[in-house]
Design an enzyme around this catalytic site. Structure first.
Site, PDB file in Angstrom:
ATOM      1  N   ASP A  10       0.862  -1.176   0.000  1.00 25.03           N
ATOM      2  CA  ASP A  10       0.000   0.000   0.000  1.00 25.03           C
ATOM      3  C   ASP A  10       0.905   1.234   0.000  1.00 25.03           C
ATOM      4  OD1 ASP A  10      -2.329   1.697   0.574  1.00 25.03           O
ATOM      5  OD2 ASP A  10      -1.488   1.802   2.600  1.00 25.03           O
ATOM      6  N   MET A  11       0.384   2.356  -0.403  1.00 25.80           N
ATOM      7  CA  MET A  11       1.197   3.568  -0.451  1.00 25.80           C
ATOM      8  C   MET A  11       0.989   4.461   0.767  1.00 25.80           C
ATOM      9  SD  MET A  11       1.112   4.503  -4.543  1.00 25.80           S
ATOM     10  CE  MET A  11       2.060   6.001  -4.304  1.00 25.80           C
ATOM     11  N   ASP A  12      -0.141   5.172   0.813  1.00 24.95           N
ATOM     12  CA  ASP A  12      -0.370   6.142   1.892  1.00 24.95           C
ATOM     13  C   ASP A  12      -0.522   5.444   3.238  1.00 24.95           C
ATOM     14  OD1 ASP A  12      -0.784   8.810   0.334  1.00 24.95           O
ATOM     15  OD2 ASP A  12      -1.963   7.319  -0.751  1.00 24.95           O
ATOM     16  N   THR A  44      -2.643   0.014  -4.338  1.00 21.30           N
ATOM     17  CA  THR A  44      -3.077   1.268  -3.740  1.00 21.30           C
ATOM     18  C   THR A  44      -4.487   1.667  -4.175  1.00 21.30           C
ATOM     19  OG1 THR A  44      -2.537   3.639  -3.630  1.00 21.30           O
ATOM     20  CG2 THR A  44      -1.897   2.477  -5.627  1.00 21.30           C
ATOM     21  N   GLY A  45      -5.075   2.551  -3.411  1.00 26.36           N
ATOM     22  CA  GLY A  45      -6.349   3.142  -3.805  1.00 26.36           C
ATOM     23  C   GLY A  45      -6.172   4.283  -4.783  1.00 26.36           C
ATOM     24  N   LYS A 172      -8.231  -4.990  -3.564  1.00 23.35           N
ATOM     25  CA  LYS A 172      -6.797  -5.185  -3.764  1.00 23.35           C
ATOM     26  C   LYS A 172      -6.468  -6.674  -3.825  1.00 23.35           C
ATOM     27  CE  LYS A 172      -5.217  -0.866  -1.609  1.00 23.35           C
ATOM     28  NZ  LYS A 172      -4.273  -0.254  -0.656  1.00 23.35           N
ATOM     29  N   ASP A 195      -2.459  -0.396   5.898  1.00 21.82           N
ATOM     30  CA  ASP A 195      -2.841   0.268   7.146  1.00 21.82           C
ATOM     31  C   ASP A 195      -4.337   0.523   7.281  1.00 21.82           C
ATOM     32  OD1 ASP A 195      -2.659   2.357   5.078  1.00 21.82           O
ATOM     33  OD2 ASP A 195      -3.028   3.734   6.728  1.00 21.82           O
ATOM     34  N   SER A 196      -5.110   0.293   6.214  1.00 25.25           N
ATOM     35  CA  SER A 196      -6.520   0.695   6.232  1.00 25.25           C
ATOM     36  C   SER A 196      -7.439  -0.437   5.801  1.00 25.25           C
ATOM     37  CB  SER A 196      -6.742   1.913   5.332  1.00 25.25           C
ATOM     38  OG  SER A 196      -6.032   3.033   5.830  1.00 25.25           O
ATOM     39  N   ASN A 198      -9.219  -0.815   3.225  1.00 24.85           N
ATOM     40  CA  ASN A 198      -9.102  -1.255   1.835  1.00 24.85           C
ATOM     41  C   ASN A 198      -7.916  -2.190   1.612  1.00 24.85           C
ATOM     42  OD1 ASN A 198      -7.095   0.703   2.023  1.00 24.85           O
ATOM     43  ND2 ASN A 198      -7.629   1.735   0.114  1.00 24.85           N
TER      44      ASN A 198
END
Length: 246
Positions: A10-12, A44-45, A172, A195-196, A198
């Protein structure tokens, strides 16, 4: 040789620190993983336009899962598959956002729309994802309950104050499964980090699902492991602690 062949990031809140930067420690560890033969990819989203600068910074040519799985790219310049959202759902979600006075945004194939830059020509746009943002959690919960009652969309978040909607069956995890098929590996050979909400489907499907130290509590509970935060170079910690080991 490591048992893991693919690292999905994941990115953010995961790869990126709070300044939206990739730390030198994470960059070095990613280079070490690649040198060991591990494929490192982003899941990522975000849409591709905001992914590309980071891909170029890391020098990645690997597959990408974008927009929570609505797009899967076999390489940064090669689309593998795309799953669009019916404009009728966008119409209904937009009406819900207006009614509750939330911020909204929506990814389309060609651009990002939001409350400040919207279009009334919904049927002529190729939609990928819709999102709400509101800091009144009571209102946000009310919106979520309404959408959940439809039973027609995937519902997640990338922050406690938002809701993200994708076509049913798109996540994902579904994107990562397509990448594994492309690479000829199994999900058991994947390490996924996030972290989230998604990220949850991806973390649970991977051979090793790792939640960040800054992850939402519900994500930590469903992960196989919890590492340090995105400010403490959690990606490097996992690469050296679980991937680059005998």
């Amino acid at each position: 040789m490591t048992r893991y062949k693919l690292l999905a990031l994941d990115m953010d809140g995961t790869l990126l620190n709070e300044a939206k930067e990739i730390s030198a420690e994470n960059k070095q560890a990613i280079a070490e993983a690649q040198a060991a033969g591990v494929t490192v990819m982003l899941a990522t989203g975000r849409g591709m336009r905001s992914i590309v600068p980071y891909i170029e910074e890391l020098g990645l040519t690997s597959p990408i899962v974008a927009v929570n799985g609505s797009e899967v790219w076999s390489a940064p310049d090669t689309l593998l598959r795309r799953q669009l959202m019916d404009p009728e759902y966008v119409r209904r979600l937009h009406a819900l956002a207006v009614r509750h006075n939330t911020w909204w945004w929506a990814y389309a194939v060609d651009r990002l729309y939001n409350r400040d830059e919207w279009t009334e020509q919904l049927d002529s746009v190729e939609w990928l994802k819709f999102g709400f943002y509101y800091e009144d959690v009571r209102i946000l919960a009310e919106v979520r309950n309404i959408v959940e009652s439809w039973k027609e969309l995937e519902i997640t978040n990338s922050h406690p104050y938002n809701i993200e909607l994708n076509p049913l069956g798109v996540s994902k995890a579904s994107g990562l499964a397509a990448v594994c098929e492309l690479l000829g590996i199994t999900m058991n050979e994947v390490v996924a980090m996030g972290d989230s909400e998604n990220d949850v489907a991806m973390l649970r499907a991977a051979g090793l699902g790792v939640a960040m130290g800054n992850a939402q509590d519900s994500v930590k509970l469903l992960a196989d492991r919890v590492t340090v935060t995105n400010e403490e170079h959690g990606v490097a910690e996992v690469i050296r602690g679980y991937i680059l080991v005998d």
